[in-house]
Write an enzyme that holds these catalytic residues in place. Structure first.
Site, PDB file in Angstrom:
ATOM      1  N   SER A  58      43.497  56.124  25.188  1.00  0.00           N
ATOM      2  CA  SER A  58      42.655  55.165  24.456  1.00  0.00           C
ATOM      3  C   SER A  58      42.670  53.852  25.211  1.00  0.00           C
ATOM      4  CB  SER A  58      43.222  54.916  23.059  1.00  0.00           C
ATOM      5  OG  SER A  58      44.325  54.017  23.130  1.00  0.00           O
ATOM      6  N   ASP A  59      41.783  52.933  24.893  1.00  0.00           N
ATOM      7  CA  ASP A  59      41.903  51.579  25.415  1.00  0.00           C
ATOM      8  C   ASP A  59      42.918  50.825  24.535  1.00  0.00           C
ATOM      9  OD1 ASP A  59      41.624  49.269  26.858  1.00  0.00           O
ATOM     10  OD2 ASP A  59      39.453  49.367  26.962  1.00  0.00           O
ATOM     11  N   TRP A  60      43.214  49.607  24.928  1.00  0.00           N
ATOM     12  CA  TRP A  60      44.279  48.805  24.289  1.00  0.00           C
ATOM     13  C   TRP A  60      44.018  48.656  22.779  1.00  0.00           C
ATOM     14  CZ3 TRP A  60      48.258  45.777  26.881  1.00  0.00           C
ATOM     15  CH2 TRP A  60      48.957  44.916  26.035  1.00  0.00           C
ATOM     16  N   ALA A  74      42.845  50.488  20.689  1.00  0.00           N
ATOM     17  CA  ALA A  74      41.531  50.950  20.210  1.00  0.00           C
ATOM     18  C   ALA A  74      41.655  51.912  19.030  1.00  0.00           C
ATOM     19  CB  ALA A  74      40.759  51.608  21.350  1.00  0.00           C
TER      20      ALA A  74
END
Ligand code: BGC
Length: 736
Positions: free
Chosen positions: A262-264, A266
């Site tokens: 995932s992104d930070w 997210a």
């Protein structure tokens, strides 16, 4: 470790240990001084979860990495090593030009070398995975992260994404100096509505597939070990929880078999999106969509085990994700060599070594774009010249992601002048103004910028600059955006140079019309006024460690500019998003002919950008012949050869990028007015002629048809060959 042993290991692991592998924490939890690239939320990390977390983000030196890895493995029940990840975007200690600038070199092989050098340095600090390349296609210069993309063209971006993956990973990520690449942000993060970061993305499936997916796909085909899901929604579903996007498209169709992160934070953001009712549901949806690693939300460590125990999630699915993560560790050779290349000696050996600096110089020279030149550049020896502007005096020549780059190692234009003794005595340097308005605050990942120059002091700086400009025969102004005005969370509505610099430009222009500009920026800017008034403009972007030397080499003519814009410079913000490969409308407007008023056009500005995709001048000139086709009809499976004769009509050896565009004149879906399909960079001596040929076959003519399938359709095509996307030099042929 062979695969059987890896599977044995997986079998021995408890559910909590397995879930631990799927959790990423920041180095902050383990060590002070790591870099935070996102918001710190209230985390649900228990001590046990921290001990079991399979990967760490943001550690940036070998000694710390080795210490953390040692402690971690000693505590871990199976002595499984941790993965260390970080954003190594355009260099590590040696900083290369920002990716958008690299795109302008039209030389993916060069970016492969830059990525390889960055990997070498990062690996020395113990980094195993970089969150790069960013393959997002960009069309909106208001978005701050355009600086991280190679540009607006799917073909060019695909070449760059592949090259960067190859550069980071090499033949085998186990080898010394190699790190795993993570293609991001899947998908279409580069298309936020109105250019505002993290905003909604609204695209048709056809546009998504045809323009946005190819670059990710090319990185995946090049063997990228990891993909990062995007923050944004696609079709109203956040990417992080989007099963269709991540499972059907990414895994099944594109065949991605590596680790999906995932992104930070997210996963947590699924709640703010209004897509999940709380953290537990967010865990379920993100996992259900196929996210293997939770970066920094703490949600997987908090809820995944319970979701398995309550039989909401099948443990076999967890096993698949954990297997992929362990396999990546194994491919990196970490079970045998948990520190891989991390070592202080290695750091000393590779950081800013001669080879990397040389490469940084080459990349910086090749990515500068000469936008205008009415005889000003190269500078004339013996002419009294004033160098004015805040970029004369700064070593902040790197982009906002270059927090590992050592600014102390970077010299300013003023400092490097002594290396050009024939020019030095006639050049006066003057800062002229601060970089940004005195009340403006900018925040980066690890630094804060507020220039403490008062209003009175600014007036004095402007006065002094005016005096120096009056005395000079010509003025070169070094202007541009502050490096923290582009990058993540750095969207802008007014994409101009800071107003204090605009004042400086006007004051100088009032007293001296022999003015030219070297422009620094992380995005295409609105430079209409500068472009009208300046006699020459050299676009330097944010050129990196060797930026000052590259610029001076070009200004003095030791090197010639050869960059071509990989993203259009708009006429004004009102045109944005603007890109060359747009569809034809039913009422196309041609400003060369008189037409009725009901046309697709603006009343107040042209449809064309100020400087288009593919555009860039150099210190010589070229003529290009008409396009010659070896035949005018082809059948499927055959190729047609289109060629031009290029002549260097100037007085110095030059490099030109010859570009081939296709237009499908009639098709089952409306086609773009032009699409870049190939280019060749050639070097030609003065007076010399060279033939440049391009083969065109089904591959160049294919697209997503109205039935959703990829292929080409019979009919008439145009092939354009020229030196930028405006070219009108074409011939037609028929596919039967
Ligand atoms: C960015 C990613 C980056 C991550 C980790 C996020 O805010 O969107 O591109 O890789 O932080 O630093």
């Amino acid at each position: 470790m062979n695969d059987d042993r890896l599977r044995d290991l997986l079998e021995k692991m408890t559910l909590e240990e397995k879930v631990g592998q799927m959790v990423q924490i920041s180095g902050e939890f383990l060590e002070k001084g790591s870099v935070l690239t996102g918001p710190m939320l209230e985390k649900g990390f228990t001590n046990e979860a921290i001990c079991l977390a399979g990967s760490v983000i943001g550690i940036q030196n070998a000694a710390t990495m080795r210490r953390i890895q040692k402690n971690y493995m000693e505590r871990h029940p199976h002595e499984i090593p941790a993965l260390f990840m970080m954003d190594v975007i355009n260099g590590y200690r040696t900083v290369f030009p920002i990716p958008l600038a690299q795109g302008c070199a039209f030389e993916p092989d060069l970016s492969e070398k830059c990525s390889s050098a960055a990997a070498r340095e990062a690996a020395s600090s113990g980094i195993h995975v970089t969150f790069a390349p960013m393959a997002d296609l960009v069309r909106d210069a208001r978005w701050g992260r355009v600086m991280e993309s190679p540009g607006e063209d799917p073909y060019l971006n695909s070449l760059y994404c592949r090259a960067m993956v190859r550069g980071f990973q090499g033949e085998d990520i186990k080898y010394s100096g190699k790190i795993a690449a993570c293609v991001k942000h899947f998908a279409a993060y580069g298309a936020p509505v109105a250019g505002r970061d993290y905003n909604t993305v609204e695209l048709s499936e056809n546009t998504l597939r045809e323009f946005y997916i190819p670059a990710y796909d090319s990185g995946i085909k090049a063997g990228a070990e990891m993909v990062m899901a995007a923050f944004n929604t696609v079709n109203r579903i956040p990417s992080t929880g989007n099963k269709w996007l991540l499972k059907d498209l990414l895994r099944k169709e594109l065949g991605f078999d590596g680790v999906l992160i995932s992104d930070w934070a997210a996963i947590e953001e699924l709640i703010a999106h209004g897509y999940c009712n709380g953290r537990k549901e967010a865990a379920e949806k993100a996992f259900g969509a196929g996210i293997d690693i939770d970066m920094m939300s703490g949600i997987y460590s908090e809820h995944l085990s319970d979701l398995v125990r309550s039989e909401t999630i099948n443990e076999k699915e967890i096993d698949k994700a954990v297997y992929r993560i362990l396999r990546l560790k194994n491919r990196l050779g970490l079970f045998e060599h948990p520190y891989k290349d991390a070592g202080e000696e290695e750091e000393k050996k590779y950081f800013l070594c001669q080879k990397h600096r040389k490469l940084a110089l080459e990349a910086a020279e090749k990515s500068c774009v000469l936008l205008k030149n009415e005889g000003e550049f190269p500078l004339k020896i013996g002419r009294k010249t004033a160098f004015i502007g805040p970029y004369v005096n700064t070593n902040k020549l790197t982009g906002s992601w270059s927090f590992t780059g050592d600014k102390k190692e970077i010299v300013s234009i003023k400092e490097i002048l002594s290396e050009y003794p024939e020019y030095t005595e006639n050049i006066t340097c003057m800062q002229g103004s601060p970089m940004i308005e005195f009340d403006m605050e900018l925040k980066g990942f690890d630094e804060e910028e507020k220039e403490k120059i008062s209003g009175d002091e600014i007036e004095k700086m402007l006065d002094d600059a005016e005096e120096v400009a009056k005395e000079a025969q010509s003025v070169v102004m070094f202007l541009g955006e502050h490096f923290l005005q582009s990058g993540e969370a750095a969207s802008r509505a007014y994409i101009t140079i800071p107003s204090v610099q605009k004042r400086l430009f006007d004051r100088v222009y009032n007293v001296n019309k022999n003015i030219s500009v070297v422009l620094f920026s992380g995005r295409p800017l609105d430079i209409m006024d500068i472009s009208r008034k300046a006699n020459a403009i050299l676009l330097a972007w944010l050129p990196g460690t060797e930026g000052a030397r590259a610029i001076m080499n070009i200004l003095t003519g030791t090197a010639a500019p050869e960059g071509k814009l990989s993203m259009s410079f708009p006429w004004s913000v009102g045109q944005i998003p603007i890109f060359y490969n747009s569809d034809s409308t039913g009422r196309p407007y041609d400003n060369h002919i008189q037409q009725d008023r009901f046309r697709s056009r603006y009343l107040d500005i042209p449809n064309e950008p100020l400087y288009p995709f593919g555009y860039g001048l150099t210190y010589t000139s070229f003529s290009i012949s008409e396009v010659v086709l070896d035949r005018t009809r082809i059948s499927r499976g055959e190729k047609i050869c289109a060629s031009v004769l290029v002549k260097n009509t100037g007085r110095r050896t030059g490099i030109e990028t010859i570009q081939m565009y296709i237009r499908d004149l009639v098709a089952s879906v409306v086609r773009p007015v032009k699409e870049l399909k190939a280019f060749k960079k050639i070097t030609i001596l003065p007076g010399e002629e060279k033939t440049v040929c391009f083969d065109i076959g089904e591959q160049e003519l294919s697209f997503y048809k109205s039935d959703g399938r990829y292929g080409c359709e019979e009919g008439k095509f145009r092939v354009y060959i020229g030196t930028d996307s405006r070219t009108d030099n074409f011939k037609e042929f028929i596919l039967e």
